[in-house]
Design a protein around this motif. Structure first.
Motif, PDB file in Angstrom:
ATOM      1  N   LEU A 167      58.709   2.270 -32.327  1.00  0.00           N
ATOM      2  CA  LEU A 167      58.838   1.736 -30.972  1.00  0.00           C
ATOM      3  C   LEU A 167      59.331   0.293 -31.013  1.00  0.00           C
ATOM      4  O   LEU A 167      60.125  -0.127 -30.155  1.00  0.00           O
ATOM      5  N   SER A 170      63.031   0.307 -31.362  1.00  0.00           N
ATOM      6  CA  SER A 170      63.731   0.768 -30.164  1.00  0.00           C
ATOM      7  C   SER A 170      63.703  -0.284 -29.059  1.00  0.00           C
ATOM      8  O   SER A 170      64.653  -0.398 -28.287  1.00  0.00           O
ATOM      9  N   VAL A 171      62.621  -1.075 -28.982  1.00  0.00           N
ATOM     10  CA  VAL A 171      62.577  -2.152 -27.993  1.00  0.00           C
ATOM     11  C   VAL A 171      63.538  -3.268 -28.382  1.00  0.00           C
ATOM     12  O   VAL A 171      64.269  -3.804 -27.547  1.00  0.00           O
ATOM     13  N   GLY A 174      66.917  -2.424 -27.413  1.00  0.00           N
ATOM     14  CA  GLY A 174      67.147  -2.206 -25.988  1.00  0.00           C
ATOM     15  C   GLY A 174      67.170  -0.747 -25.587  1.00  0.00           C
ATOM     16  O   GLY A 174      67.643  -0.418 -24.492  1.00  0.00           O
ATOM     17  N   GLN A 175      66.652   0.130 -26.440  1.00  0.00           N
ATOM     18  CA  GLN A 175      66.649   1.553 -26.123  1.00  0.00           C
ATOM     19  C   GLN A 175      65.537   1.932 -25.156  1.00  0.00           C
ATOM     20  O   GLN A 175      65.617   2.945 -24.471  1.00  0.00           O
ATOM     21  N   ARG A 176      64.484   1.163 -25.140  1.00  0.00           N
ATOM     22  CA  ARG A 176      63.400   1.353 -24.172  1.00  0.00           C
ATOM     23  C   ARG A 176      62.793  -0.003 -23.859  1.00  0.00           C
ATOM     24  O   ARG A 176      62.949  -0.958 -24.624  1.00  0.00           O
ATOM     25  N   SER A 177      62.120  -0.084 -22.749  1.00  0.00           N
ATOM     26  CA  SER A 177      61.515  -1.346 -22.332  1.00  0.00           C
ATOM     27  C   SER A 177      60.170  -1.540 -23.032  1.00  0.00           C
ATOM     28  O   SER A 177      59.556  -0.570 -23.501  1.00  0.00           O
ATOM     29  N   GLU A 179      57.429  -2.069 -21.555  1.00  0.00           N
ATOM     30  CA  GLU A 179      56.459  -1.307 -20.770  1.00  0.00           C
ATOM     31  C   GLU A 179      56.459   0.173 -21.166  1.00  0.00           C
ATOM     32  O   GLU A 179      55.397   0.812 -21.236  1.00  0.00           O
ATOM     33  N   GLN A 180      57.639   0.712 -21.439  1.00  0.00           N
ATOM     34  CA  GLN A 180      57.714   2.113 -21.873  1.00  0.00           C
ATOM     35  C   GLN A 180      57.061   2.292 -23.244  1.00  0.00           C
ATOM     36  O   GLN A 180      56.388   3.297 -23.489  1.00  0.00           O
ATOM     37  N   ALA A 181      57.256   1.327 -24.123  1.00  0.00           N
ATOM     38  CA  ALA A 181      56.649   1.408 -25.449  1.00  0.00           C
ATOM     39  C   ALA A 181      55.129   1.365 -25.353  1.00  0.00           C
ATOM     40  O   ALA A 181      54.425   2.127 -26.023  1.00  0.00           O
ATOM     41  N   VAL A 184      53.736   4.692 -24.243  1.00  0.00           N
ATOM     42  CA  VAL A 184      53.678   5.680 -25.327  1.00  0.00           C
ATOM     43  C   VAL A 184      52.417   5.465 -26.165  1.00  0.00           C
ATOM     44  O   VAL A 184      51.700   6.420 -26.500  1.00  0.00           O
TER      45      VAL A 184
END
Length: 207
Positions: A167, A170-171, A174-177, A179-181, A184
């Motif tokens: 994660l 990916s943050v 820039g693949q996910r925010s 907050e999304q991480a 999860v």
């Protein structure tokens, strides 16, 4: 300037160079220029180029541990096992400028961790130590009845720390925010800290 302050000044210069363009071609002269010191002072305070880089990494790790302790202390007294595990895992995510910069520096060291004998031990030992910490917290929570008895806490610790590492990347990309991480991580902790079934005989309260 005292010895520790000068070492930190040099370490921070290494970190800035790492976040701007990596460490593959960084020279002692570049570090000295960035730090505003004479090249011979790098040798005085650290030694060789590798020792400068390793010293900067050691200071970064010490900083990270202290900041993690401070954030965990702010969770409350006592914070509870789930909150502690969550807090440890969130240290692996670039959730603010300080953690983002720290993880960018670690990324700059990554290739060295894989290929250079001087750095291999430093990279190899960090992940198992974190996994063991999370595993110990999960095992204690299980003993206290907060996690079902059929949960393999060692496997879950490995999954959680490896997942947080993924994660993190990916943050940063820039693949996910952030907050999304975090969501999860929370979903996985919800799964692990599930209420024990009545027939299991587990004691204690659910989360």
């Amino acid at each position: 300037m005292d010895h520790d302050r000068r070492r930190r000044q040099i370490a921070e210069a290494v970190w800035r160079l790492a976040t701007r363009g990596g460490l593959e071609t960084v020279t002692l002269r570049q570090v000295a220029t960035e730090a505003g010191v004479l090249p011979r002072q790098l040798q005085y305070y650290f030694g060789t180029r590798d020792q400068v880089l390793l010293g900067a990494l050691e200071i970064l790790n010490t900083d990270a541990e202290q900041r993690a302790r401070d954030r965990l202390s702010a969770l409350g007294d006592p914070p509870g096992a789930r909150a502690l595990v969550r807090g440890v895992l969130l240290e692996l995510l670039p959730l603010d400028e300080e953690r983002r910069n720290r993880h960018l520096v670690y990324a700059a060291y990554f290739l060295r961790f894989l290929t250079e004998p001087t750095f291999i031990a430093a990279g190899r030992d960090a992940a198992p130590a974190l996994e063991n910490l999370v595993g110990g917290l999960l095992a204690q929570a299980q003993e206290d009845g907060q996690i079902p008895r059929d949960v393999d806490t060692g496997t879950e610790a490995a999954f959680l720390t490896a997942g947080a590492d993924g994660l993190q990347a990916s943050v940063l990309l820039g693949q996910r925010s952030p907050e999304q991480a975090v969501a999860v991580i929370d979903r996985q902790l919800d799964r692990i800290f599930a209420a024990p079934s009545p027939e299991s005989g587990d004691r204690g309260e659910s989360r």
